[in-house]
Design a protein around this motif. Structure first.
Motif, PDB file in Angstrom:
ATOM      1  N   LEU A 188      -2.553  -7.354 -56.525  1.00 41.07           N
ATOM      2  CA  LEU A 188      -3.222  -6.213 -55.932  1.00 41.07           C
ATOM      3  C   LEU A 188      -2.443  -5.842 -54.671  1.00 41.07           C
ATOM      4  N   ALA A 189      -2.040  -4.582 -54.559  1.00 44.14           N
ATOM      5  CA  ALA A 189      -1.273  -4.110 -53.403  1.00 44.14           C
ATOM      6  C   ALA A 189      -2.136  -3.163 -52.580  1.00 44.14           C
ATOM      7  N   ALA A 190      -2.096  -3.335 -51.255  1.00 40.52           N
ATOM      8  CA  ALA A 190      -2.830  -2.466 -50.323  1.00 40.52           C
ATOM      9  C   ALA A 190      -1.901  -2.119 -49.169  1.00 40.52           C
ATOM     10  N   ASP A 191      -1.643  -0.825 -48.989  1.00 37.16           N
ATOM     11  CA  ASP A 191      -0.690  -0.350 -47.979  1.00 37.16           C
ATOM     12  C   ASP A 191      -1.420   0.504 -46.950  1.00 37.16           C
ATOM     13  N   TYR A 192      -1.079   0.296 -45.673  1.00 37.75           N
ATOM     14  CA  TYR A 192      -1.773   0.962 -44.580  1.00 37.75           C
ATOM     15  C   TYR A 192      -0.772   1.629 -43.635  1.00 37.75           C
ATOM     16  N   LEU A 193      -1.168   2.773 -43.101  1.00 39.45           N
ATOM     17  CA  LEU A 193      -0.487   3.383 -41.969  1.00 39.45           C
ATOM     18  C   LEU A 193      -1.195   2.871 -40.724  1.00 39.45           C
ATOM     19  N   THR A 194      -0.460   2.136 -39.879  1.00 44.71           N
ATOM     20  CA  THR A 194      -1.105   1.335 -38.835  1.00 44.71           C
ATOM     21  C   THR A 194      -0.528   1.622 -37.457  1.00 44.71           C
ATOM     22  N   MET A 195      -1.398   1.579 -36.459  1.00 41.99           N
ATOM     23  CA  MET A 195      -0.993   1.710 -35.053  1.00 41.99           C
ATOM     24  C   MET A 195      -1.554   0.537 -34.260  1.00 41.99           C
ATOM     25  N   PRO A 196      -0.705  -0.382 -33.786  1.00 40.18           N
ATOM     26  CA  PRO A 196      -1.166  -1.480 -32.928  1.00 40.18           C
ATOM     27  C   PRO A 196      -1.056  -1.119 -31.450  1.00 40.18           C
ATOM     28  N   VAL A 197      -1.971  -1.635 -30.645  1.00 38.62           N
ATOM     29  CA  VAL A 197      -1.935  -1.493 -29.186  1.00 38.62           C
ATOM     30  C   VAL A 197      -2.182  -2.879 -28.601  1.00 38.62           C
ATOM     31  N   ALA A 210      13.374 -12.149 -24.475  1.00 39.17           N
ATOM     32  CA  ALA A 210      12.072 -12.323 -23.844  1.00 39.17           C
ATOM     33  C   ALA A 210      11.400 -13.619 -24.278  1.00 39.17           C
ATOM     34  N   TYR A 211      10.638 -14.197 -23.332  1.00 37.38           N
ATOM     35  CA  TYR A 211       9.741 -15.313 -23.604  1.00 37.38           C
ATOM     36  C   TYR A 211       8.363 -14.897 -23.124  1.00 37.38           C
ATOM     37  N   GLY A 212       7.419 -14.801 -24.055  1.00 39.87           N
ATOM     38  CA  GLY A 212       6.087 -14.367 -23.699  1.00 39.87           C
ATOM     39  C   GLY A 212       5.232 -14.163 -24.933  1.00 39.87           C
ATOM     40  N   PHE A 213       4.163 -13.392 -24.763  1.00 42.80           N
ATOM     41  CA  PHE A 213       3.266 -13.140 -25.893  1.00 42.80           C
ATOM     42  C   PHE A 213       2.568 -11.805 -25.691  1.00 42.80           C
ATOM     43  N   SER A 214       1.981 -11.302 -26.776  1.00 45.56           N
ATOM     44  CA  SER A 214       1.220 -10.055 -26.762  1.00 45.56           C
ATOM     45  C   SER A 214      -0.064 -10.259 -27.548  1.00 45.56           C
ATOM     46  N   ALA A 215      -1.106  -9.538 -27.164  1.00 45.67           N
ATOM     47  CA  ALA A 215      -2.382  -9.614 -27.878  1.00 45.67           C
ATOM     48  C   ALA A 215      -3.082  -8.268 -27.777  1.00 45.67           C
ATOM     49  N   GLY A 216      -3.753  -7.886 -28.869  1.00 42.92           N
ATOM     50  CA  GLY A 216      -4.459  -6.612 -28.865  1.00 42.92           C
ATOM     51  C   GLY A 216      -5.135  -6.344 -30.193  1.00 42.92           C
ATOM     52  N   VAL A 217      -5.239  -5.067 -30.549  1.00 47.24           N
ATOM     53  CA  VAL A 217      -5.901  -4.661 -31.793  1.00 47.24           C
ATOM     54  C   VAL A 217      -5.042  -3.617 -32.486  1.00 47.24           C
ATOM     55  N   TYR A 251      -7.415  -7.823 -35.211  1.00 45.77           N
ATOM     56  CA  TYR A 251      -6.838  -8.444 -34.033  1.00 45.77           C
ATOM     57  C   TYR A 251      -5.364  -8.703 -34.340  1.00 45.77           C
ATOM     58  N   VAL A 252      -4.484  -8.411 -33.394  1.00 41.01           N
ATOM     59  CA  VAL A 252      -3.053  -8.616 -33.623  1.00 41.01           C
ATOM     60  C   VAL A 252      -2.450  -9.356 -32.443  1.00 41.01           C
ATOM     61  N   GLY A 253      -1.377 -10.074 -32.708  1.00 36.37           N
ATOM     62  CA  GLY A 253      -0.691 -10.801 -31.649  1.00 36.37           C
ATOM     63  C   GLY A 253       0.725 -11.140 -32.057  1.00 36.37           C
ATOM     64  N   GLU A 254       1.528 -11.497 -31.072  1.00 31.48           N
ATOM     65  CA  GLU A 254       2.895 -11.914 -31.311  1.00 31.48           C
ATOM     66  C   GLU A 254       3.321 -12.898 -30.229  1.00 31.48           C
ATOM     67  N   VAL A 255       4.295 -13.748 -30.562  1.00 27.69           N
ATOM     68  CA  VAL A 255       4.863 -14.712 -29.632  1.00 27.69           C
ATOM     69  C   VAL A 255       6.369 -14.538 -29.646  1.00 27.69           C
ATOM     70  N   SER A 256       6.976 -14.393 -28.462  1.00 26.08           N
ATOM     71  CA  SER A 256       8.420 -14.229 -28.338  1.00 26.08           C
ATOM     72  C   SER A 256       9.021 -15.490 -27.732  1.00 26.08           C
ATOM     73  N   LEU A 257       9.911 -16.133 -28.468  1.00 30.08           N
ATOM     74  CA  LEU A 257      10.595 -17.339 -28.024  1.00 30.08           C
ATOM     75  C   LEU A 257      12.094 -17.107 -28.086  1.00 30.08           C
ATOM     76  N   GLY A 258      12.565 -16.171 -27.282  1.00 27.92           N
ATOM     77  CA  GLY A 258      13.977 -15.824 -27.319  1.00 27.92           C
ATOM     78  C   GLY A 258      14.305 -15.053 -28.585  1.00 27.92           C
ATOM     79  N   VAL A 259      15.184 -15.612 -29.406  1.00 22.46           N
ATOM     80  CA  VAL A 259      15.579 -14.940 -30.640  1.00 22.46           C
ATOM     81  C   VAL A 259      14.510 -15.066 -31.721  1.00 22.46           C
TER      82      VAL A 259
END
Length: 290
Positions: A188-197, A210-217, A251-259
């Protein structure tokens, strides 16, 4: 490099012609025999050319003690990041899955998928894939480039591969049964047009990595859904919304550890409007400049 230096001299010489001020050039040698930087005086301006470290020349300009400019040539300088940074065509490669909290003994589940149980919709965990393509992502400085606002727009592509390949989604109305047999692939495939903030925290703002993180929706709009099956090399697609929610809030997030950059998302609620209670989530690797 010589051309740039020559251009600087030419511009300053023109300024001297208008001010009718003489210019002088002087090179001195210290007691050890080492040559000091070349010094050019033009009126009230002093231009100093010295050999800088890191494979480039340093050009310094001083005038009346109120003006001081240092330009490093030959290497990139990350000391002053931009207040608004733009990144094009970010790609995510990861996995799709969902938490199944469906009450299969309830009337809603049985009217949607008669005879179903928790084994019907189990996924092949490392076969079910998620690919995101973010056309545009921007980061806006909020506080000393450490705290930033980050947002973007792109598409989310989710592919859910079922362990039970007999599952069939019928439409108008949506009804799920086990009428397939002998299939080699069922998804089953589900495709979305998405905008994260997101709110971004970058602990190394003066570094290229960069070394850091992001969190949002994020908010996603379902623009395409289909079931794709394969039998003896023949592929068949059935398009429809299958009572999937038109809007997916996550809920969305990311972690940056250099490369290395990791991402993840977890939806607010079930991906289906009725019948099944399945909350989707994604995780994987992000290929991005920031």
């Amino acid at each position: 490099m010589k051309r740039i230096f020559t251009l600087c001299i030419a511009l300053c010489t023109m300024a001297t012609a208008f001010s009718q001020t003489d210019s002088t050039t002087r090179t001195t040698t210290d007691t050890s025999g080492k040559k000091n930087p070349d010094t050019i005086r033009i009126g009230g301006m002093v231009i100093i050319r010295e050999q800088g470290g890191g494979g480039g020349d340093t050009v310094k300009s001083k005038r009346n003690r109120n003006f001081n400019v240092n330009v490093r040539l030959g290497r990139r300088n990350y000391d002053k990041p931009a207040n608004i940074s733009t990144n094009w065509w970010i790609v995510d490669l990861g996995f799709s899955n969902y938490n199944d909290n469906t009450d299969y003994a309830g009337a809603a589940a049985q009217s949607f998928a008669p005879g179903s149980n928790e084994d019907w919709f189990k996924l092949r965990p490392f076969k079910s894939r998620n690919v995101n393509i973010w056309v545009l992502t921007q980061r806006i400085n909020l506080a000393k480039h450490i705290v930033n606002l980050k947002y973007g727009i792109g598409i989310e592509l989710n592919n859910y591969f079922f362990e039970d390949k007999s599952i069939r989604f019928n439409k108008n109305p949506t009804l799920v049964d086990q009428s397939y047999s002998g299939l080699t692939k069922n998804k089953l495939a589900a495709d979305y047009l998405t905008m994260p903030v997101m709110l971004n925290f970058n602990f190394t703002p003066n570094k290229s990595r960069a070394y850091g993180f992001s969190a949002g929706v994020s908010a996603g709009y379902l623009y395409s859904a289909r079931q794709k099956v394969k039998l003896d090399g023949d592929v068949d697609k059935t398009k429809g919304n299958f009572d999937l929610r038109k809007w997916k809030l996550s809920y969305v997030g990311e972690v940056s550890l250099g490369v290395v950059k990791l991402y993840g998302s977890y939806a607010f609620k079930s991906m289906f409007e009725k019948g099944l209670d399945m909350t989707p989530y994604n995780f994987g690797f992000r290929f991005s400049n920031f």
